[in-house]
Design a protein around this motif. Structure first.
Motif, short mmCIF file in Angstrom:
data_model
loop_
_atom_site.label_atom_id
_atom_site.label_comp_id
_atom_site.label_asym_id
_atom_site.label_seq_id
_atom_site.Cartn_x
_atom_site.Cartn_y
_atom_site.Cartn_z
N ASP A 36 28.37 18.14 -93.44
CA ASP A 36 28.79 16.71 -93.80
C ASP A 36 27.65 15.83 -94.30
O ASP A 36 28.06 15.07 -95.19
CB ASP A 36 29.51 16.18 -92.43
CG ASP A 36 30.80 16.98 -91.98
OD1 ASP A 36 31.42 17.67 -92.65
OD2 ASP A 36 30.88 16.91 -90.80
N ARG A 37 26.64 15.98 -93.59
CA ARG A 37 25.56 15.04 -94.07
C ARG A 37 25.18 15.44 -95.68
O ARG A 37 25.02 14.64 -96.34
CB ARG A 37 24.30 15.28 -93.45
CG ARG A 37 23.20 14.12 -93.57
CD ARG A 37 21.92 14.54 -93.83
NE ARG A 37 21.16 13.28 -94.23
CZ ARG A 37 20.86 12.91 -95.46
NH1 ARG A 37 21.78 13.33 -96.44
NH2 ARG A 37 20.00 11.96 -95.91
N THR A 38 25.03 16.57 -95.87
CA THR A 38 24.71 16.91 -97.46
C THR A 38 25.95 16.78 -98.41
O THR A 38 25.55 15.92 -99.41
CB THR A 38 24.39 18.45 -97.41
OG1 THR A 38 23.57 18.77 -96.67
CG2 THR A 38 24.16 19.01 -98.87
N PHE A 39 27.07 16.88 -97.87
CA PHE A 39 28.19 16.29 -98.68
C PHE A 39 28.32 14.77 -99.03
O PHE A 39 28.22 14.35 -100.22
CB PHE A 39 29.59 16.78 -98.11
CG PHE A 39 30.87 16.26 -98.85
CD1 PHE A 39 31.22 17.13 -99.94
CD2 PHE A 39 31.32 14.96 -98.77
CE1 PHE A 39 32.43 16.67 -100.47
CE2 PHE A 39 32.28 14.64 -99.75
CZ PHE A 39 33.07 15.56 -100.37
N VAL A 40 28.06 14.18 -97.89
CA VAL A 40 28.12 12.71 -98.07
C VAL A 40 27.03 12.27 -99.07
O VAL A 40 27.25 11.21 -99.94
CB VAL A 40 28.24 11.77 -96.82
CG1 VAL A 40 27.90 10.48 -96.75
CG2 VAL A 40 29.35 12.04 -95.87
N ALA A 112 30.14 3.08 -99.55
CA ALA A 112 29.93 1.97 -98.67
C ALA A 112 29.62 2.36 -97.35
O ALA A 112 29.07 1.57 -96.55
CB ALA A 112 31.27 1.15 -98.93
N ALA A 113 30.03 3.56 -96.98
CA ALA A 113 29.67 3.95 -95.79
C ALA A 113 28.21 3.61 -95.29
O ALA A 113 27.78 3.86 -94.26
CB ALA A 113 29.84 5.49 -95.39
N ILE A 119 24.47 7.15 -90.65
CA ILE A 119 26.15 7.20 -90.27
C ILE A 119 26.00 7.92 -89.02
O ILE A 119 25.57 8.98 -88.95
CB ILE A 119 26.66 7.56 -91.57
CG1 ILE A 119 26.70 6.69 -92.66
CG2 ILE A 119 28.08 8.00 -91.15
CD1 ILE A 119 27.34 7.56 -94.06
N ASP A 120 26.65 7.48 -87.90
CA ASP A 120 26.95 8.12 -86.72
C ASP A 120 28.05 9.07 -86.85
O ASP A 120 27.78 10.41 -86.16
CB ASP A 120 27.33 7.12 -85.48
CG ASP A 120 26.17 6.21 -85.26
OD1 ASP A 120 24.91 6.58 -85.44
OD2 ASP A 120 26.47 5.07 -84.85
N ASP A 121 29.02 9.04 -87.82
CA ASP A 121 30.19 9.90 -87.74
C ASP A 121 30.19 10.34 -89.16
O ASP A 121 31.25 9.87 -89.83
CB ASP A 121 31.36 9.04 -87.37
CG ASP A 121 32.56 10.48 -87.05
OD1 ASP A 121 32.27 11.36 -87.17
OD2 ASP A 121 33.61 9.84 -87.16
N ALA A 123 31.16 13.37 -89.99
CA ALA A 123 32.31 14.06 -90.26
C ALA A 123 33.40 12.95 -90.79
O ALA A 123 34.55 13.44 -91.35
CB ALA A 123 32.62 14.77 -89.01
N GLY A 124 33.55 11.95 -89.65
CA GLY A 124 34.64 11.06 -90.02
C GLY A 124 34.59 10.44 -91.49
O GLY A 124 35.66 10.20 -92.23
N VAL A 125 33.48 9.99 -91.95
CA VAL A 125 33.12 9.62 -93.50
C VAL A 125 33.77 10.72 -94.34
O VAL A 125 34.50 10.24 -95.44
CB VAL A 125 31.79 9.17 -93.77
CG1 VAL A 125 31.49 8.90 -95.34
CG2 VAL A 125 31.41 8.13 -92.90
N ARG A 126 33.45 12.04 -94.20
CA ARG A 126 33.68 12.78 -94.93
C ARG A 126 35.37 13.05 -95.04
O ARG A 126 36.15 13.12 -95.85
CB ARG A 126 33.28 14.22 -94.95
CG ARG A 126 33.58 15.31 -95.55
CD ARG A 126 32.72 16.43 -95.54
NE ARG A 126 32.84 17.51 -96.56
CZ ARG A 126 32.26 18.75 -96.67
NH1 ARG A 126 31.36 18.94 -95.65
NH2 ARG A 126 32.62 19.70 -97.45
N ARG A 127 35.89 12.99 -93.64
CA ARG A 127 37.22 13.26 -93.53
C ARG A 127 38.15 12.02 -94.19
O ARG A 127 39.17 12.18 -95.00
CB ARG A 127 37.61 13.09 -92.22
CG ARG A 127 39.27 13.57 -92.00
CD ARG A 127 39.49 13.51 -90.24
NE ARG A 127 38.81 12.44 -89.53
CZ ARG A 127 37.78 12.41 -88.81
NH1 ARG A 127 37.07 13.49 -88.52
NH2 ARG A 127 37.62 11.24 -88.34
N ASP A 128 37.65 10.73 -94.02
CA ASP A 128 38.00 9.62 -94.70
C ASP A 128 38.15 9.59 -96.31
O ASP A 128 39.15 9.15 -97.01
CB ASP A 128 37.55 8.29 -94.24
CG ASP A 128 37.83 8.17 -92.51
OD1 ASP A 128 38.78 8.66 -91.97
OD2 ASP A 128 37.07 7.41 -91.98
#
Length: 163
Positions: A36-40, A112-113, A119-121, A123-128
């Motif tokens: 998730d970190r790499t993706f975002v 904008a995240a 970022i704490d979540d 996985a949530g940013v990626r999911r959203d």
């Protein structure tokens, strides 16, 4: 002038179709296999980088040049290029609308995240972000932009064989 504008429309449309295709078969599948970190972080970086004069002049130029080309064909379209150019314009206009209505808002939301390190979540940013939806609509852009490019190539052939 008609031939030069038509050629420029085909070139810019083809370049943009190539970018969307590269995202579809290489960039997004590559990012899809990351954490998730790499993706975002990588997606944020890619999106910031693509907003540059080279890409934007092609992305917007393809629509403008195709429209101008269609208008230039109106007075005397004895070679049959107008229908192909008009269809290319409509197809590419749909690409622009999809980009602005679907892909850009998702791109803006993930940027904008904020800094992935803050970022704490993740996985949530990626999911959203909606990776599957982004990819599906990008595939629609691939098909439509390639079809527009093909139509412009037919128009070029017809224009070149006019006499």
């Amino acid at each position: 002038m008609t031939g030069a504008v038509l050629g420029a429309a085909a070139m810019t449309t083809g370049l943009v179709a190539g970018v969307f295709t590269l995202y579809a078969h290489t960039i997004m599948p590559g990012l899809g296999g990351t954490d998730d970190r790499t993706f975002v972080g990588a997606f944020q970086s890619l999106d910031r980088s693509i907003i540059n004069p080279w890409f934007m002049s092609c992305f917007l130029g393809a629509l403008v040049l195709t429209g101008i080309s269609a208008a230039l064909h109106l007075p005397a379209d004895g070679h049959g290029g107008l229908p192909w150019t008009a269809v290319a314009f409509v197809l590419y206009l749909v690409v622009v609308v999809i980009t602005l209505a679907v892909n850009v808002p998702r791109n803006d939301a993930i940027k904008a995240a904020g800094d992935p390190d803050q970022i704490d979540d993740l996985a949530g940013v990626r999911r959203d972000f909606g990776e599957a939806r982004w990819r599906a609509w990008n595939l629609v852009r691939v098909v439509l932009s390639l079809a527009a490019f093909g139509c412009l190539l037919v128009a070029l052939v017809r224009y070149g064989g006019r006499g």
